[in-house]
Design an enzyme around this catalytic site. Structure first.
Site, PDB file in Angstrom:
ATOM      1  N   LYS A 271       0.211 -13.245  -2.439  1.00 19.81           N
ATOM      2  CA  LYS A 271      -0.918 -13.397  -3.338  1.00 19.81           C
ATOM      3  C   LYS A 271      -0.859 -12.254  -4.319  1.00 19.81           C
ATOM      4  O   LYS A 271      -0.797 -11.091  -3.916  1.00 19.81           O
ATOM      5  CB  LYS A 271      -2.239 -13.337  -2.574  1.00 19.81           C
ATOM      6  CG  LYS A 271      -3.437 -13.483  -3.511  1.00 19.81           C
ATOM      7  CD  LYS A 271      -4.696 -12.862  -2.977  1.00 19.81           C
ATOM      8  CE  LYS A 271      -5.698 -12.726  -4.124  1.00 19.81           C
ATOM      9  NZ  LYS A 271      -6.957 -12.085  -3.700  1.00 19.81           N
TER      10      LYS A 271
ATOM     11  N   TYR B 138       0.263  -9.133  -0.289  1.00 17.74           N
ATOM     12  CA  TYR B 138      -0.890  -9.149  -1.195  1.00 17.74           C
ATOM     13  C   TYR B 138      -0.681  -8.014  -2.203  1.00 17.74           C
ATOM     14  O   TYR B 138      -0.826  -6.846  -1.881  1.00 17.74           O
ATOM     15  CB  TYR B 138      -2.151  -8.948  -0.355  1.00 17.74           C
ATOM     16  CG  TYR B 138      -3.482  -8.975  -1.062  1.00 17.74           C
ATOM     17  CD1 TYR B 138      -3.607  -9.165  -2.429  1.00 17.74           C
ATOM     18  CD2 TYR B 138      -4.661  -8.822  -0.326  1.00 17.74           C
ATOM     19  CE1 TYR B 138      -4.847  -9.194  -3.037  1.00 17.74           C
ATOM     20  CE2 TYR B 138      -5.905  -8.838  -0.930  1.00 17.74           C
ATOM     21  CZ  TYR B 138      -5.997  -9.023  -2.280  1.00 17.74           C
ATOM     22  OH  TYR B 138      -7.241  -9.040  -2.884  1.00 17.74           O
TER      23      TYR B 138
END
Lengths: 306, 306, 306, 306
Positions: free
Chosen positions: B167, B139
């Site tokens: 992400k 992330y």
């Protein structure tokens, strides 16, 4: 009414400045590079931007470059001239030089010593647009100017009849896509993107084109990517993008510091016999070990991009 | 082998955390919200991310939320669980809770107090991936963690069999497009984008989908944009994007500070009767003047997004 | 009334956390280090700060460290306990542990994932001060928390009877001198400075003392500098400062990344036989080449600081 | 040998630039201001710094200001001239103007568009020092130039016979105290501090003096603080510091944006009848409500600083 007859779209390379030394223009290099770019299919040429080392050049050299470039281009494509300066009067003087030699438009980033507030930006650009006889592009470059030209500020300035577009080099996808959406009903306001890596993604969404540094060396592949994206051919865009990405991948990471990108481009152009690889102080041209790496990169790219 | 059977694609909202107060879950709200999202066509649900206020929640509440969400979802879509923590052992403990309740994968941003160097990031994520029984998404969230997970680091970590995707919430279009190009031959490595404004532009270029905050309130329009882009229908993508952009435009700018975005979403969900608008300390829910503005925005959006 | 009987002044080292591994305390090391510090003349001990790697430790280890340190210190000097966490309820729980083992006060930096606005900071610290039974020090650490506790916010919070001082690690001389001037009529509000390099300069101007990392290894020289400055002996302060600066000069620049400073201190303490040099993940202890450099530095410092 | 006969110490105000409009100097204002400063006991005058709005002025105005100031000062105190520019040739040209009018030294911050690496800084300053006939001060101003002149770089450049000192406006107490310690055996290398709030604290530790903006309006109090600190009278320094801090407290926080500080000073000088309050574009002078606030502040300060 100052806006150009037709809207500019496509690849407009931020031309590097061919130099013999810090205060001497490589005029033969300018000739060669202009021909190289036009032959490569570019839609315009942007001189005296960040890639053009404008901030490191004297007023004398800037003036010579404007004149020489406009003469070489001779109306075949529009010439855009960077007039970014912390002194608004120096910017206006340079805009007058650009107008004199028949450039198409001028381009200005915010003053880059003090970071301005948004209302100060509006006043600054309004003054500049009022005083310049050529149409003006805003130039968003927060990593260098410490100021974002916020979307609301762009919208406010777009109402000025002499402000015709924006070049964004923030690399911020949210910012650029927000602008595309905000200007969906003002398609004549031109939105160009700086970083070549994200050019295809935003042209697909409606951007006017790219001010792509790598197009100095390999204009064709950038023009091809632009055309595929502008024609909404997604598969072809992705395929060509993956080829185009080789340029930054192979050429920009050699050496250290923020200047590596410009050094890579200038060295490649020198190896191709187009112009000198000299960089204006405080930058230095690559020494032999780095030059060797660029040579290998260029040989590789010449094959892969055929 | 830990990788899920099929690759995840589409809209995976970063679910807000319905709360009665800072240390009490709004369980009825979780039920309603899960149904709202699944009915809206989302491909998965990501809990305990930034939008989920994970960093402001106690371990007790996090555990309850994981359990409650997994029970409500009941296998209809994958549940992804944020385990970001500055203590790797607390992250691993939370990952065990996620595994116990049959979540599909875990998601971790870098430790966010000290900014780590890239080699430190590689060691950190390798440890985490080794110790977690569920597959792991990286992330990238530099505005909050002060660290970019550089493309080379992502590539190195993608070789770990338990690291299945990333992400990216950097909003950096260069970064994301570079990753898309680097992973062109590893399409099973999933690349999701956080900021909804740039989702369409990168899905057109091949991204796996979006972790779009606004999909908490209006999941359908985000799913529609995703589908148009995934189907390479450029005109429809732009048309739907312009509708979708109304969500952020109307809902996120009310109030001050970085928390306004979450407040806008929670207040809208409260007005729709889905869950409470309480925010965990140190954030505060909107007071009446801001609530009134959200009410007007929601009424407007309800009409425009039909 | 919660304020301590007398105001704290002098050197309060941010104690490193002796570890056997990431989740195992080096209890013998804690004993040795506490004795080393008290023998060195420190006025207090601050555990679980940045130098103490608090953010990388599990709740279990933090609890053990609080207990062990308080037992070893046994009331000889005040123990200050860092309770910084992004979850206010986890901070409050840790403060209860600190109170249980008779620590003197707690210390909290702002939540460090979301950057808070100043009004949010005021509400956050007010809640924390209300809920903690021990007095609270604010901890300004903008490089890690992305938030400055602005002077006006400090002044507002100083009115809370349970907020008794501030430790500033911003390295910002303007900020610190502004606070000294603002609090000239509230001398009971304690202003400690983190970075040891500027400690003398602000103690001369009236600061309460220093939370000096290097005092973990060489407490005496820091105490000497503090005393000279507190006694307004400018010439002696400068003379001792030039000796004290050798610590950071020799010890902190070995290795890369932000963690080098802590690694230098831990390795030096290990070489002196005081405690283990293990660092909690995601950090790594120095390997042999760096250890060798620390060894040379320690030998040099041992001679020079005699 | 270019170094000045004796080392400069004391208060050297960064003189604001009195203007009638952006491109017209307020020559009467320059005369008045020079007298005001010299009467106030300053040790030198620094023109064309940040406070002097140098970056917003045309070359024409800069030249006029150098000439006019040097004529007015007429050798009574040294005149230091800012030559900061992104083009090294423009800097050198301005340095020649400074030499022609008998200024004492020039002052240059790093080029401020591209952020340079440390080796690039060394080459840049070496070139500049080689080409300037006047001695050169380095000017560390990272908030505006995005580059820190690292202590090692300062040390390397101090070996150049034409580099005689540094002005630091970083507000970083660690940086400044580190330099003081590093140069303890080179006392002829002058270390001046920009931000007035931390001036006393570093003069006590051995700094050469302050380039204090507020000394434009109230030179005496700054000179008094300097003298107390240079004489190692700690109690008197603190007492005078608390008076001196009223200037920034009352005068700099009126209005918004980074320019408020300069606006406060110029408006105060205008109210005192010394010079015009005009600011060069892109800044604007205060409007009536802000002017009224400055008026109240000046009346208050006039009383308190007596």
């Amino acid at each position: 009414m100052n806006t150009p007859k037709k809207t500019l779209r496509g690849i407009v390379p931020p031309m590097i400045t061919p130099l013999i030394d810090t205060d001497t223009l490589d005029t033969k290099g300018v000739e060669n590079l202009v021909e190289h770019l036009i032959k490569g299919g570019v839609s315009g040429i942007f001189i005296l931007g960040t890639t053009g080392e404008a901030q490191h050049l004297s007023v004398k050299i800037k003036t010579e470059l404007i004149k020489k470039t406009c003469v070489c281009v001779n109306g075949r494509v529009p010439v855009l001239v960077g007039i970014t300066d912390t002194s608004v009067y120096e910017s206006i003087k340079l805009a007058e030089v650009a107008a004199e030699y028949k450039a198409e438009a001028v381009v200005a980033a915010p003053p880059y010593y003090f970071a301005l507030g948004q209302p100060e930006l509006i006043e600054y650009y309004t003054l500049l647009a009022d005083k310049c006889s050529l149409p003006l592009y805003l130039y968003n470059m927060p990593s260098h100017t410490k100021t974002m030209i916020e979307p609301g500020t762009v919208m406010a300035l777009s109402k000025h009849k002499n402000v015709i577009g924006l070049k964004d080099s923030s690399a911020n996808g949210v910012y650029f896509c927000k602008l595309l959406s905000m200007f969906k009903d003002q398609p004549e306001f031109e939105l160009f993107v700086g970083p070549e890596e994200m050019m295809a993604s935003v042209v697909l969404m409606g951007a006017s084109g790219g001010v792509s540094g790598g197009a100095n060396v390999y204009p064709e592949i950038f023009v091809d990517v632009y055309n595929a994206a502008a024609n909404k051919n997604v598969d072809k865009t992705i395929e060509l993008q993956n080829k185009m990405m080789l340029v930054s991948q192979e050429l920009y990471g050699i050496g250290r510091f923020g200047s590596s990108y410009i050094k890579g481009i200038k060295t490649a152009l020198s190896l191709k016999g187009i112009c000198s690889d000299f960089l204006a102080q405080p930058f230095n041209l690559f020494k032999d070990p780095e030059k060797e790496k660029v040579k290998i990169a260029v040989e590789k790219l010449d094959k892969l991009l055929k």
